[in-house]
Write a protein that holds these residues in place. Structure first.
Motif, PDB file in Angstrom:
ATOM      1  N   PRO A 274      -6.885   6.019   1.833  1.00 34.42           N
ATOM      2  CA  PRO A 274      -7.505   4.714   2.103  1.00 34.42           C
ATOM      3  C   PRO A 274      -8.081   4.641   3.509  1.00 34.42           C
ATOM      4  O   PRO A 274      -7.638   5.332   4.427  1.00 34.42           O
ATOM      5  N   GLU A 275      -9.072   3.779   3.652  1.00 35.79           N
ATOM      6  CA  GLU A 275      -9.679   3.531   4.957  1.00 35.79           C
ATOM      7  C   GLU A 275      -9.080   2.275   5.569  1.00 35.79           C
ATOM      8  O   GLU A 275      -8.826   1.288   4.873  1.00 35.79           O
ATOM      9  N   TYR A 276      -8.860   2.336   6.859  1.00 34.95           N
ATOM     10  CA  TYR A 276      -8.280   1.195   7.567  1.00 34.95           C
ATOM     11  C   TYR A 276      -9.392   0.253   8.006  1.00 34.95           C
ATOM     12  O   TYR A 276     -10.354   0.668   8.663  1.00 34.95           O
ATOM     13  N   ASP A 277      -9.257  -1.010   7.624  1.00 32.97           N
ATOM     14  CA  ASP A 277     -10.221  -2.031   8.018  1.00 32.97           C
ATOM     15  C   ASP A 277      -9.840  -2.536   9.406  1.00 32.97           C
ATOM     16  O   ASP A 277      -8.807  -3.193   9.582  1.00 32.97           O
ATOM     17  N   ASP A 281      -7.002  -5.429   9.335  1.00 36.67           N
ATOM     18  CA  ASP A 281      -5.740  -4.676   9.345  1.00 36.67           C
ATOM     19  C   ASP A 281      -5.229  -4.442   7.924  1.00 36.67           C
ATOM     20  O   ASP A 281      -4.053  -4.657   7.618  1.00 36.67           O
ATOM     21  N   GLU A 282      -6.121  -3.974   7.068  1.00 34.53           N
ATOM     22  CA  GLU A 282      -5.767  -3.669   5.693  1.00 34.53           C
ATOM     23  C   GLU A 282      -6.222  -2.254   5.345  1.00 34.53           C
ATOM     24  O   GLU A 282      -7.157  -1.721   5.949  1.00 34.53           O
ATOM     25  N   LEU A 283      -5.536  -1.675   4.368  1.00 34.03           N
ATOM     26  CA  LEU A 283      -5.937  -0.382   3.832  1.00 34.03           C
ATOM     27  C   LEU A 283      -6.818  -0.619   2.611  1.00 34.03           C
ATOM     28  O   LEU A 283      -6.414  -1.312   1.670  1.00 34.03           O
ATOM     29  N   VAL A 284      -7.998  -0.033   2.633  1.00 32.74           N
ATOM     30  CA  VAL A 284      -8.982  -0.246   1.578  1.00 32.74           C
ATOM     31  C   VAL A 284      -9.037   1.008   0.707  1.00 32.74           C
ATOM     32  O   VAL A 284      -9.365   2.097   1.191  1.00 32.74           O
ATOM     33  N   TYR A 285      -8.703   0.856  -0.560  1.00 36.43           N
ATOM     34  CA  TYR A 285      -8.773   1.955  -1.521  1.00 36.43           C
ATOM     35  C   TYR A 285     -10.093   1.856  -2.281  1.00 36.43           C
ATOM     36  O   TYR A 285     -10.490   0.777  -2.724  1.00 36.43           O
ATOM     37  N   ARG A 286     -10.756   2.995  -2.429  1.00 40.48           N
ATOM     38  CA  ARG A 286     -12.045   3.031  -3.107  1.00 40.48           C
ATOM     39  C   ARG A 286     -11.985   4.002  -4.281  1.00 40.48           C
ATOM     40  O   ARG A 286     -11.183   4.940  -4.292  1.00 40.48           O
ATOM     41  N   GLY A 287     -12.860   3.780  -5.233  1.00 40.67           N
ATOM     42  CA  GLY A 287     -12.932   4.637  -6.401  1.00 40.67           C
ATOM     43  C   GLY A 287     -13.803   5.850  -6.159  1.00 40.67           C
ATOM     44  O   GLY A 287     -14.264   6.122  -5.042  1.00 40.67           O
ATOM     45  N   VAL A 296      -4.549  -3.429   0.516  1.00 39.01           N
ATOM     46  CA  VAL A 296      -3.123  -3.681   0.725  1.00 39.01           C
ATOM     47  C   VAL A 296      -2.889  -3.859   2.215  1.00 39.01           C
ATOM     48  O   VAL A 296      -3.572  -3.245   3.043  1.00 39.01           O
ATOM     49  N   PRO A 297      -1.948  -4.699   2.599  1.00 36.20           N
ATOM     50  CA  PRO A 297      -1.660  -4.881   4.033  1.00 36.20           C
ATOM     51  C   PRO A 297      -1.138  -3.585   4.648  1.00 36.20           C
ATOM     52  O   PRO A 297      -0.408  -2.822   4.017  1.00 36.20           O
ATOM     53  N   PHE A 298      -1.525  -3.355   5.876  1.00 36.63           N
ATOM     54  CA  PHE A 298      -1.063  -2.170   6.601  1.00 36.63           C
ATOM     55  C   PHE A 298       0.195  -2.542   7.373  1.00 36.63           C
ATOM     56  O   PHE A 298       0.149  -3.307   8.330  1.00 36.63           O
ATOM     57  N   GLY A 299       1.321  -2.013   6.924  1.00 38.23           N
ATOM     58  CA  GLY A 299       2.565  -2.341   7.596  1.00 38.23           C
ATOM     59  C   GLY A 299       3.758  -1.909   6.787  1.00 38.23           C
ATOM     60  O   GLY A 299       3.630  -1.322   5.706  1.00 38.23           O
ATOM     61  N   PRO A 300       4.946  -2.199   7.281  1.00 37.27           N
ATOM     62  CA  PRO A 300       6.169  -1.757   6.593  1.00 37.27           C
ATOM     63  C   PRO A 300       6.392  -2.435   5.266  1.00 37.27           C
ATOM     64  O   PRO A 300       7.199  -1.982   4.469  1.00 37.27           O
ATOM     65  N   GLU A 301       5.681  -3.542   5.007  1.00 36.03           N
ATOM     66  CA  GLU A 301       5.881  -4.223   3.738  1.00 36.03           C
ATOM     67  C   GLU A 301       5.274  -3.468   2.576  1.00 36.03           C
ATOM     68  O   GLU A 301       5.535  -3.782   1.416  1.00 36.03           O
ATOM     69  N   GLU A 302       4.438  -2.444   2.876  1.00 35.68           N
ATOM     70  CA  GLU A 302       3.817  -1.676   1.799  1.00 35.68           C
ATOM     71  C   GLU A 302       4.829  -0.682   1.251  1.00 35.68           C
ATOM     72  O   GLU A 302       5.241   0.255   1.921  1.00 35.68           O
ATOM     73  N   ASP A 305       3.137   4.106  -3.085  1.00 37.21           N
ATOM     74  CA  ASP A 305       2.758   5.437  -2.646  1.00 37.21           C
ATOM     75  C   ASP A 305       1.271   5.467  -2.382  1.00 37.21           C
ATOM     76  O   ASP A 305       0.591   4.453  -2.354  1.00 37.21           O
ATOM     77  N   GLN A 306       0.714   6.679  -2.243  1.00 36.71           N
ATOM     78  CA  GLN A 306      -0.658   6.812  -1.789  1.00 36.71           C
ATOM     79  C   GLN A 306      -1.663   6.270  -2.782  1.00 36.71           C
ATOM     80  O   GLN A 306      -2.715   5.790  -2.413  1.00 36.71           O
ATOM     81  N   VAL A 307      -1.398   6.342  -4.049  1.00 36.08           N
ATOM     82  CA  VAL A 307      -2.351   5.841  -5.034  1.00 36.08           C
ATOM     83  C   VAL A 307      -1.972   4.457  -5.526  1.00 36.08           C
ATOM     84  O   VAL A 307      -2.533   3.951  -6.476  1.00 36.08           O
ATOM     85  N   GLY A 308      -0.971   3.840  -4.892  1.00 38.91           N
ATOM     86  CA  GLY A 308      -0.658   2.462  -5.183  1.00 38.91           C
ATOM     87  C   GLY A 308       0.328   2.250  -6.296  1.00 38.91           C
ATOM     88  O   GLY A 308       0.510   1.130  -6.760  1.00 38.91           O
ATOM     89  N   VAL A 309       1.017   3.288  -6.768  1.00 36.36           N
ATOM     90  CA  VAL A 309       1.996   3.145  -7.832  1.00 36.36           C
ATOM     91  C   VAL A 309       3.367   3.036  -7.211  1.00 36.36           C
ATOM     92  O   VAL A 309       3.725   3.856  -6.365  1.00 36.36           O
ATOM     93  N   PRO A 310       4.179   2.042  -7.569  1.00 38.55           N
ATOM     94  CA  PRO A 310       5.503   1.918  -6.974  1.00 38.55           C
ATOM     95  C   PRO A 310       6.325   3.169  -7.212  1.00 38.55           C
ATOM     96  O   PRO A 310       6.256   3.798  -8.260  1.00 38.55           O
ATOM     97  N   SER A 311       7.099   3.536  -6.206  1.00 36.91           N
ATOM     98  CA  SER A 311       7.922   4.731  -6.303  1.00 36.91           C
ATOM     99  C   SER A 311       8.974   4.562  -7.378  1.00 36.91           C
ATOM    100  O   SER A 311       9.613   3.515  -7.485  1.00 36.91           O
TER     101      SER A 311
END
Length: 346
Positions: A274-277, A281-287, A296-302, A305-311
């Protein structure tokens, strides 16, 4: 063209002109030195010949002196033959290095080596786009003695890839270094300082983009024009203790510069990173087509995983009355979770 960009362009042109003049003066000085040395040798040949003939007339009938002279000559011939053999071997190695694009090698970051590296980066970085892959970016971007601290002030733009400080890769990296003074919180703070620097650069009109990858760091890579700086992230050692290689682009397609340049391009173009806005202050996922899919917010609340699927190791189980715990996966999910955890330690 803005006023700052105009000043930057004028500075780059002036610097290039001064460097060309200095190179020309250096070549002239070299030719003058060779000419003076040749003239000195030619003028001293009669005196050298007279001295040799005088010495030979004194020792030609002395057997002891002749034996000593023969031993000296034999030793010199042996040394010369070995030096010649090593020279041919070094020539072959030098040719391989040139074909591979390797122009410099710094085994350690001693003060002199660091100064040489920084000067070369300053010469190559003026008026160019900086492309870099790193860990937190602190030692490269924000540190006042960092390799790119002064280069970023004179570049036209930057494309930076850093480790997501809230990813398992960051925690694994910090644990592997085993430095009690270097914690995950400190690593996250260093990343935040790098972000603030990039925001300031963008505020003054530079084209700055930042992306975060979530796998363990492999190489520290800096590309400035036709030069590329490379270091390896050892699993257990600090990056400052690792040697640094300088590669140069050449016309050969098999050079290492081309390989690592394509490596950067592939990493930068990956839709999984993802690219950081810098504004939100968000991570931008692109197709695959470059269209924005989600933020998604950039921070410990995320907690994805990398493709956005919960662990799978953090699947909640509801106990009732709003209470829940995170269970360990079972069956096939357990095998997937085990493979996922093992991947971070490879």
């Amino acid at each position: 063209m803005t006023q700052s960009a105009t000043r930057e362009f004028v500075f780059v042109k002036t610097f290039a002109r001064i460097r060309a003049i200095m190179n020309g003066l250096g070549q002239i000085g070299y030719h003058l030195a060779v000419l003076l040395l040749s003239a000195s040798i030619a003028l001293s040949l009669p005196a050298i010949a007279h001295t040799f003939l005088t010495y030979w007339a004194r020792v030609e009938n002395d057997k002891t002196s002749l034996l000593i002279l023969e031993a000296i000559v034999a030793s010199l011939l042996i040394i010369f033959a070995n030096a010649l053999r090593l020279a041919f071997g070094d020539r072959a190695l030098a040719k391989m290095a040139v074909d591979a694009g390797l122009v410099s090698y710094y085994p350690s970051h001693a003060p002199r080596a660091r100064k040489t590296i920084q000067q070369l980066k300053q010469r190559q970085g003026a008026g160019r786009t900086v492309m870099a892959i790193g860990s937190s970016g602190y030692g490269t971007l924000t540190d006042q003695v960092g390799d790119l601290a002064s280069v970023l002030e004179r570049c036209t733009g930057a494309k930076i890839l850093l480790v997501n400080p809230y990813s398992p890769a960051a925690r694994a990296r910090i644990s592997a270094i085993a430095d009690p003074d270097y914690t995950v919180e400190l690593f996250q703070q260093e990343v935040r300082q790098s972000i603030e620097l990039l925001k300031r650069l963008r505020a003054i009109g530079k084209s700055v983009r930042l992306k975060f990858y979530s796998d363990p760091p492999l190489v520290k890579l800096v590309i400035l024009g036709d030069y590329l700086w490379l270091q390896h992230y050892h699993p257990d050692l600090n990056i400052r203790t690792m040697p640094e290689y300088v590669l140069k682009h050449n016309s050969n397609d098999h050079g290492l510069y081309t390989f690592y340049y394509h490596y950067f391009v592939q990493r930068w173009g990956s839709h999984e990173i993802p690219e950081y806005d810098l504004d939100t202050d968000e991570l931008v996922y692109r197709g695959l087509q470059g269209k924005e899919k989600r933020r998604v917010p950039f921070g410990p609340e995320e907690e994805t995983d990398q493709v956005g699927v919960p662990s799978p190791s953090l699947q909640p189980i509801t106990l009732g009355r709003g209470l829940s715990v995170h269970s360990q996966p079972t069956g096939k999910n357990a095998e997937c979770a085990t493979d996922e955890r093992a991947k971070w330690h490879l």
